[in-house]
Design a protein around this motif. Structure first.
Motif, PDB file in Angstrom:
ATOM      1  N   ASN A 106       9.476  -9.156  13.526  1.00  0.00           N
ATOM      2  CA  ASN A 106       8.794  -8.220  12.646  1.00  0.00           C
ATOM      3  C   ASN A 106       8.943  -6.781  13.089  1.00  0.00           C
ATOM      4  O   ASN A 106       8.291  -5.897  12.554  1.00  0.00           O
ATOM      5  CB  ASN A 106       7.301  -8.586  12.581  1.00  0.00           C
ATOM      6  CG  ASN A 106       7.086  -9.925  11.911  1.00  0.00           C
ATOM      7  OD1 ASN A 106       7.829 -10.283  11.002  1.00  0.00           O
ATOM      8  ND2 ASN A 106       6.078 -10.660  12.376  1.00  0.00           N
ATOM      9  N   ASP A 108      10.755  -3.007  13.804  1.00  0.00           N
ATOM     10  CA  ASP A 108      11.496  -2.121  12.911  1.00  0.00           C
ATOM     11  C   ASP A 108      12.943  -1.918  13.346  1.00  0.00           C
ATOM     12  O   ASP A 108      13.636  -1.052  12.819  1.00  0.00           O
ATOM     13  CB  ASP A 108      10.791  -0.748  12.858  1.00  0.00           C
ATOM     14  CG  ASP A 108       9.464  -0.832  12.142  1.00  0.00           C
ATOM     15  OD1 ASP A 108       9.315  -1.762  11.344  1.00  0.00           O
ATOM     16  OD2 ASP A 108       8.593   0.025  12.389  1.00  0.00           O
ATOM     17  N   TYR A 122      13.415  -7.073   3.039  1.00  0.00           N
ATOM     18  CA  TYR A 122      12.190  -6.317   2.770  1.00  0.00           C
ATOM     19  C   TYR A 122      11.933  -6.096   1.275  1.00  0.00           C
ATOM     20  O   TYR A 122      10.784  -5.880   0.877  1.00  0.00           O
ATOM     21  CB  TYR A 122      12.238  -4.959   3.476  1.00  0.00           C
ATOM     22  CG  TYR A 122      12.341  -5.071   4.982  1.00  0.00           C
ATOM     23  CD1 TYR A 122      11.274  -5.545   5.726  1.00  0.00           C
ATOM     24  CD2 TYR A 122      13.512  -4.718   5.651  1.00  0.00           C
ATOM     25  CE1 TYR A 122      11.353  -5.656   7.100  1.00  0.00           C
ATOM     26  CE2 TYR A 122      13.602  -4.820   7.025  1.00  0.00           C
ATOM     27  CZ  TYR A 122      12.527  -5.283   7.756  1.00  0.00           C
ATOM     28  OH  TYR A 122      12.623  -5.398   9.117  1.00  0.00           O
ATOM     29  N   LEU A 124      12.463  -3.519  -0.760  1.00  0.00           N
ATOM     30  CA  LEU A 124      11.795  -2.241  -1.020  1.00  0.00           C
ATOM     31  C   LEU A 124      12.648  -1.286  -1.841  1.00  0.00           C
ATOM     32  O   LEU A 124      12.215  -0.168  -2.126  1.00  0.00           O
ATOM     33  CB  LEU A 124      11.417  -1.574   0.308  1.00  0.00           C
ATOM     34  CG  LEU A 124      10.400  -2.331   1.166  1.00  0.00           C
ATOM     35  CD1 LEU A 124      10.177  -1.603   2.481  1.00  0.00           C
ATOM     36  CD2 LEU A 124       9.088  -2.504   0.414  1.00  0.00           C
ATOM     37  N   THR A 216      11.203   9.685   2.968  1.00  0.00           N
ATOM     38  CA  THR A 216      10.104   8.745   2.759  1.00  0.00           C
ATOM     39  C   THR A 216       9.767   8.682   1.279  1.00  0.00           C
ATOM     40  O   THR A 216       9.465   9.708   0.663  1.00  0.00           O
ATOM     41  CB  THR A 216       8.857   9.166   3.556  1.00  0.00           C
ATOM     42  OG1 THR A 216       9.210   9.348   4.930  1.00  0.00           O
ATOM     43  CG2 THR A 216       7.775   8.109   3.456  1.00  0.00           C
ATOM     44  N   CYS A 227       0.496   5.835  -1.151  1.00  0.00           N
ATOM     45  CA  CYS A 227       0.991   4.807  -0.239  1.00  0.00           C
ATOM     46  C   CYS A 227       2.498   4.958  -0.058  1.00  0.00           C
ATOM     47  O   CYS A 227       3.232   5.252  -1.006  1.00  0.00           O
ATOM     48  CB  CYS A 227       0.677   3.402  -0.769  1.00  0.00           C
ATOM     49  SG  CYS A 227      -1.081   3.047  -0.878  1.00  0.00           S
ATOM     50  N   GLY A 230       8.603   3.023   1.413  1.00  0.00           N
ATOM     51  CA  GLY A 230       9.600   2.758   2.448  1.00  0.00           C
ATOM     52  C   GLY A 230      10.237   4.045   2.904  1.00  0.00           C
ATOM     53  O   GLY A 230       9.955   5.128   2.379  1.00  0.00           O
ATOM     54  N   PRO A 253      10.428  -0.758   5.949  1.00  0.00           N
ATOM     55  CA  PRO A 253       8.986  -0.475   6.015  1.00  0.00           C
ATOM     56  C   PRO A 253       8.688   0.662   6.971  1.00  0.00           C
ATOM     57  O   PRO A 253       9.404   0.905   7.944  1.00  0.00           O
ATOM     58  CB  PRO A 253       8.386  -1.799   6.514  1.00  0.00           C
ATOM     59  CG  PRO A 253       9.418  -2.830   6.229  1.00  0.00           C
ATOM     60  CD  PRO A 253      10.739  -2.145   6.331  1.00  0.00           C
ATOM     61  N   SER A 254       7.611   1.358   6.697  1.00  0.00           N
ATOM     62  CA  SER A 254       7.159   2.467   7.542  1.00  0.00           C
ATOM     63  C   SER A 254       5.860   2.075   8.218  1.00  0.00           C
ATOM     64  O   SER A 254       4.993   1.431   7.614  1.00  0.00           O
ATOM     65  CB  SER A 254       6.961   3.732   6.711  1.00  0.00           C
ATOM     66  OG  SER A 254       6.407   4.770   7.499  1.00  0.00           O
ATOM     67  N   SER A 255       5.720   2.474   9.483  1.00  0.00           N
ATOM     68  CA  SER A 255       4.470   2.208  10.201  1.00  0.00           C
ATOM     69  C   SER A 255       3.332   3.053   9.656  1.00  0.00           C
ATOM     70  O   SER A 255       2.158   2.771   9.901  1.00  0.00           O
ATOM     71  CB  SER A 255       4.657   2.482  11.692  1.00  0.00           C
ATOM     72  OG  SER A 255       5.067   3.821  11.908  1.00  0.00           O
ATOM     73  N   ASN A 257       1.286   3.874   6.683  1.00  0.00           N
ATOM     74  CA  ASN A 257       0.988   3.313   5.366  1.00  0.00           C
ATOM     75  C   ASN A 257       0.602   4.376   4.346  1.00  0.00           C
ATOM     76  O   ASN A 257       0.873   4.237   3.158  1.00  0.00           O
ATOM     77  CB  ASN A 257      -0.130   2.273   5.487  1.00  0.00           C
ATOM     78  CG  ASN A 257       0.301   1.058   6.295  1.00  0.00           C
ATOM     79  OD1 ASN A 257       1.468   0.680   6.260  1.00  0.00           O
ATOM     80  ND2 ASN A 257      -0.619   0.479   7.038  1.00  0.00           N
TER      81      ASN A 257
END
Length: 413
Positions: A106, A108, A122, A124, A216, A227, A230, A253-255, A257
């Protein structure tokens, strides 16, 4: 007789006074011969002694065993022992965690995955963008073109809303500098937005090669809970900046949120003789966008709280269609010096809305009930330098965060 005694006792050295005297009745020739013999013996003895002193010899060292322990009548020498550590094969390999070395973890770390693998993992979506460096004007141009296959937005309970559509926009920055970021417009209700927007960063070429381009993709929310969908990170040292290029990159995914709410530059000054607390709201930058079509119409509300009682409220004018407003507005509050230690200033940034209630963007509290270390530091600096204006940038916080740590935030609206 003297020469014979010298030959027998080689270790003894005779001086001239130690040579035995001959009787006076002896002949002169005999006395001369005896004297010559004693002199030769004396020189030979000195030469032997000199050779003995030059001979190398090893010193005598008295080595005693080292004893440890308390002083007692019985002492036992303690000899050091060799420490040996044995490893059982089962124990050694059980310490490895295979999940840390698997691409299916899991984490990055997606350096070894292709864009197709990232997209299927993912789901996204993908982002289309380009870069180009202008050596003549020393600036980097980033063009955000379009995105596709973006996921539907998340509801507040975390479940996917299949019938809803995202309102995406893109934030662009050059890491590690995230403060001077750029932001595209918001595209309404689409998973395939077309942006076609260009942004320029004034930066030397060698410095640009040390930066990482971070794009982003964010989902706009009218309730100010934006929110992150990604992100795409591209180290600029790995691309030909002068030649430029276009890329389709899969979002990961981005840490983070939620996006940052923005920053606020304030100046505080206290005049003890007049009992006045002066506040300058200078500017804000990278505020959270509250209007899909026009960005934001932000203004700042300043509220003085004494203890847990709201005393005074003032606010700036609102500026239309911007997330980087310049205010340069000054406000003054009457605060006696004996009441200063119990005072708090609550700064709340809103997006002006003529049709409904104003949209909350962010808040900070400075004073007795500060909302964080940065705010406490600003207040302390002002108290230590009366009659001197003290400026400082502050990162805006959510209402819930301020209410949790500052009682003064609970007393205002």
């Amino acid at each position: 007789m003297a020469s014979r005694s010298s030959d027998k006792d080689g270790d003894s050295v005779h001086t001239a006074s130690e040579v035995p005297l001959t009787p006076r009745t002896s002949s002169p020739d005999r006395r001369c011969s005896s004297s010559d013999t004693s002199k030769s013996t004396y020189s030979l003895t000195r030469r032997i002694s000199s050779l003995e002193s030059r001979r190398p010899s090893s010193p005598l060292i008295d080595i005693k065993p080292i004893e440890f322990g308390v002083l007692s009548a019985k002492k036992e020498p303690i000899q050091p022992s060799v420490l040996r550590r044995t490893y059982a094969p089962d124990d050694y390999f059980s310490k490895f965690e295979p999940r840390l070395y698997s691409l299916d973890s899991n984490s990055d770390d997606v350096d070894f995955l292709t864009d197709e693998e990232i997209l299927s993992k993912y789901q996204l979506g993908m982002l289309h963008f380009s870069t180009q460096y202008d050596l003549l004007h020393n600036h980097l141009t980033v063009r955000v073109i379009e995105a596709r296959d973006l996921p539907p937005p998340l509801s507040h309970d975390g479940a996917r809303q299949d019938m809803a559509h995202s309102n995406p926009y893109v934030k662009i920055c050059l890491l590690p500098d995230q403060k001077n970021s750029k932001q595209t417009g918001v595209k309404r209700k689409t998973q395939k937005p077309v942006f076609e927007e260009r942004y320029t960063f004034e930066i030397p070429f060698l410095e640009a090669q040390r930066r990482t381009l971070l794009l982003t993709v964010v989902d706009f929310d009218k309730f100010s809970r934006h929110c992150v969908i990604g992100k795409v990170a591209v180290p600029l040292c790995e691309v030909d900046l002068v030649k430029g290029g276009h890329w389709w990159k899969a979002l990961i995914p981005s840490s983070q949120n939620e996006v940052e709410l923005g920053e606020l530059l304030l100046s505080l000054n206290y005049l003890p003789s007049a009992g006045r607390l002066n506040v300058d709201v200078i500017r804000a930058k990278q505020l959270l966008q509250t209007d899909v079509s026009q960005g934001s119409d932000p203004f700042v509300k300043i509220q003085l709280v004494h203890g847990l009682k709201l005393v005074k409220t003032k606010k700036t004018s609102f500026l239309r269609g911007t997330i980087d407003p310049f205010y340069n507005e000054s406000f003054s509050f009457k605060v006696p010096q004996e009441e200063l230690e119990n005072a708090s200033l609550v700064f709340t940034v809103f997006g002006h809305n003529m049709k409904s209630s104003n949209d909350f963007i962010g808040r900070i509290v400075i004073g007795q009930y500060s909302s964080g270390p940065s705010e406490s530091n600003h207040w302390r600096r002002m108290l230590n330098t009366h009659r001197t204006a003290v400026e400082q940038w502050h990162s805006l916080r959510s209402r819930a965060e301020c209410d949790r740590v500052s009682p003064a935030s609970l007393e205002v609206t």
